[in-house]
Design a protein around this motif. Structure first.
Motif, mmCIF file in Angstrom:
data_model
loop_
_atom_site.group_PDB
_atom_site.id
_atom_site.type_symbol
_atom_site.label_atom_id
_atom_site.label_comp_id
_atom_site.label_asym_id
_atom_site.label_seq_id
_atom_site.Cartn_x
_atom_site.Cartn_y
_atom_site.Cartn_z
ATOM 1 N N ALA A 71 -76.498 -25.108 -13.389
ATOM 2 C CA ALA A 71 -75.627 -25.059 -12.212
ATOM 3 C C ALA A 71 -76.100 -23.986 -11.244
ATOM 4 N N GLY A 72 -76.500 -22.812 -11.771
ATOM 5 C CA GLY A 72 -77.023 -21.755 -10.910
ATOM 6 C C GLY A 72 -78.314 -22.149 -10.230
ATOM 7 N N VAL A 73 -79.200 -22.851 -10.950
ATOM 8 C CA VAL A 73 -80.474 -23.296 -10.378
ATOM 9 C C VAL A 73 -80.241 -24.307 -9.262
ATOM 10 N N LEU A 74 -79.374 -25.289 -9.507
ATOM 11 C CA LEU A 74 -79.079 -26.293 -8.482
ATOM 12 C C LEU A 74 -78.398 -25.657 -7.276
ATOM 13 N N ALA A 75 -77.523 -24.692 -7.512
ATOM 14 C CA ALA A 75 -76.882 -23.984 -6.398
ATOM 15 C C ALA A 75 -77.931 -23.271 -5.560
ATOM 16 N N PHE A 76 -78.927 -22.668 -6.216
ATOM 17 C CA PHE A 76 -79.993 -21.984 -5.479
ATOM 18 C C PHE A 76 -80.751 -22.966 -4.591
ATOM 19 N N ILE A 77 -81.059 -24.125 -5.129
ATOM 20 C CA ILE A 77 -81.827 -25.112 -4.362
ATOM 21 C C ILE A 77 -81.060 -25.569 -3.131
ATOM 22 N N PHE A 78 -79.742 -25.776 -3.278
ATOM 23 C CA PHE A 78 -78.973 -26.346 -2.164
ATOM 24 C C PHE A 78 -78.320 -25.292 -1.269
ATOM 25 N N LEU A 79 -78.159 -24.066 -1.753
ATOM 26 C CA LEU A 79 -77.520 -23.032 -0.938
ATOM 27 C C LEU A 79 -78.499 -22.007 -0.383
#
Length: 422
Positions: free
Chosen positions: A220-228
């Motif tokens: 979840a943190g990795v995906l948040a980094f990619i999109f945020l």
């Protein structure tokens, strides 16, 4: 008598922007000692706590020195303090064996957070913190790879000096190492070629622990980094492709290296069969109990009050294994609101200027759905990182890290007027 200049020169400003001050080194040392948190030296005294007291003392003295930076407080400090005050207030109507200890440990964490984050750090100091977190990740990888103790058919347990770390909590050490590794890739640093093996080893260490909640939270943190944190659609697509590459390597190379029992833990059928390792019945029981008592729904039963309630109900576990349900049961809707406000402050104050920290908060949110986290330093130190303030980077830094979200403002190129009393 020589008068102080009213204006700083460009060289003075540049020198100040590149200086790593003594308090930054102390905070960096504190982060580096984070893996010591589960090592018990004496009853009630972890190795990290033993390090924390002298560091807090030095930070307090440093804040009193004339050359100390200007004090700067923010919304995270406010809601962190309000939450602690309400937690302390619950001791008036419930004081179990662990209640006072929890409040005391959270108080110490808040004190260290205030001392460490009450001034604005420069970009050189931010780079120092990023390298320290990458080193923390490397240390934790080595601890996991060379650990020989296993439970439940192959889940790796970290043991240091006779002290054991819970596999689920161990995964929280990787929140910022993972995110700073991704940042080094997007900023095209000279060591970016090491990012892919670093990420693979982090995921391998997490998979060895058998922590399903830990794996989901880190993802979840990795995906948040990619999109945020990545603003360029092209760079975002590249990051997603990189994540897909890492996933394929893990699926076809890393997973087969794990024991069969550990691999089975990650199957949806196994999750449903064991009811989330027994969490589903716990959540149902606690929610039923708190919602059936009107006054407790408002202010809670008290800190750690799940222990007597769950013991009386015949549960082997004594915590909610969900920080939101734990907070609702212990502190009611008031405490739940303050906890949500703290999480919101951590997320939104960093979303534009330091989106990486907001992504760390997303990972914590993922962990909080399957763990009770009151005094765990891996969790409290995410709040500390989110409370930190940093001067905006120079234009050259923005151009170098162009795939990241731009800062809301840029430093003026005009000479800065020197503050009176500096």
């Amino acid at each position: 008598m020589q008068m102080e200049p009213l204006y700083q020169t460009g060289k003075d400003v540049q020198k100040e922007a590149e200086t790593i001050h003594a308090d930054a080194w102390l905070v960096g040392l504190y982060y580096l000692c984070l893996p010591l948190t589960f090592i018990t030296l004496l009853p009630g005294m972890s190795a990290l706590k033993a390090v924390t007291f002298p560091i807090a003392g030095f930070l307090a003295l440093y804040r009193l020195l004339p050359q100390s930076r200007k004090i700067c407080l923010n919304s995270v400090h406010l809601f962190y303090t309000l939450q602690l005050l309400f937690m302390a207030g619950t001791l008036l109507f419930y004081r179990g064996p662990e209640s006072a200890t929890v409040v005391k440990d959270v108080s110490l964490a808040l004190l260290v957070t205030l001392l460490a984050t009450c001034r604005v750090y420069n970009q050189a100091e931010r780079r120092l913190f990023s390298r320290i977190w990458l080193l923390v990740g490397l240390i934790c990888m080595l601890l996991c790879l060379f650990s020989e103790k296993t439970i439940d058919g192959g889940r790796t347990v970290i043991v240091v000096l006779g002290s054991e770390e819970d596999p689920n909590f161990f995964c929280m050490y990787f929140i910022f190492p993972m995110l700073f590794a991704l940042e080094s890739l997007t900023r095209k640093t000279k060591f970016r070629f090491l990012t892919v093996p670093y990420l693979i080893l982090v995921f391998y260490a997490i998979l060895r622990t058998g922590s399903r909640g830990g794996l989901a939270a880190i993802l979840a943190g990795v995906l948040a980094f990619i999109f945020l944190a990545i603003r360029s659609p092209k760079a975002r697509l590249s990051a997603l492709l990189l994540l897909l590459l890492v996933a394929l390597v893990i699926l076809f190379i890393v997973l087969p290296l794990l024991p069969e029992a550990v691999r089975q833990r990650y199957s949806p059928a196994q999750i449903w069969e064991d009811q989330g390792s027994g969490r589903f019945p716990i959540w149902s029981y606690l929610l039923t109990q708190v919602c059936s008592d009107a006054s407790s729904l408002i202010h809670g039963f008290g800190i750690c009050s799940t222990i007597p309630h769950m013991t009386a109900a015949g549960f082997q576990n004594t915590y909610a294994h969900n920080q939101w349900i734990q907070t609702l049961f212990d502190q009611g809707l008031i405490g739940l609101f303050l906890y949500a406000a703290l999480m919101g402050a951590c997320f939104f104050r960093n979303l534009r200027r330091n989106p990486l920290f907001s992504c760390g908060l997303v990972a914590v949110w993922g962990f909080s759905l399957s763990l009770s986290l009151y005094t765990h330093k891996q969790y409290l130190n995410v709040f500390m990182m989110c409370a930190m303030s940093f001067a905006p980077p120079e234009m050259a830094d923005l151009q170098k890290g162009g795939t990241l979200l731009s800062q809301p403002f840029l430093p003026s190129r005009e000479p800065l007027r020197k503050e009176e009393g500096d």
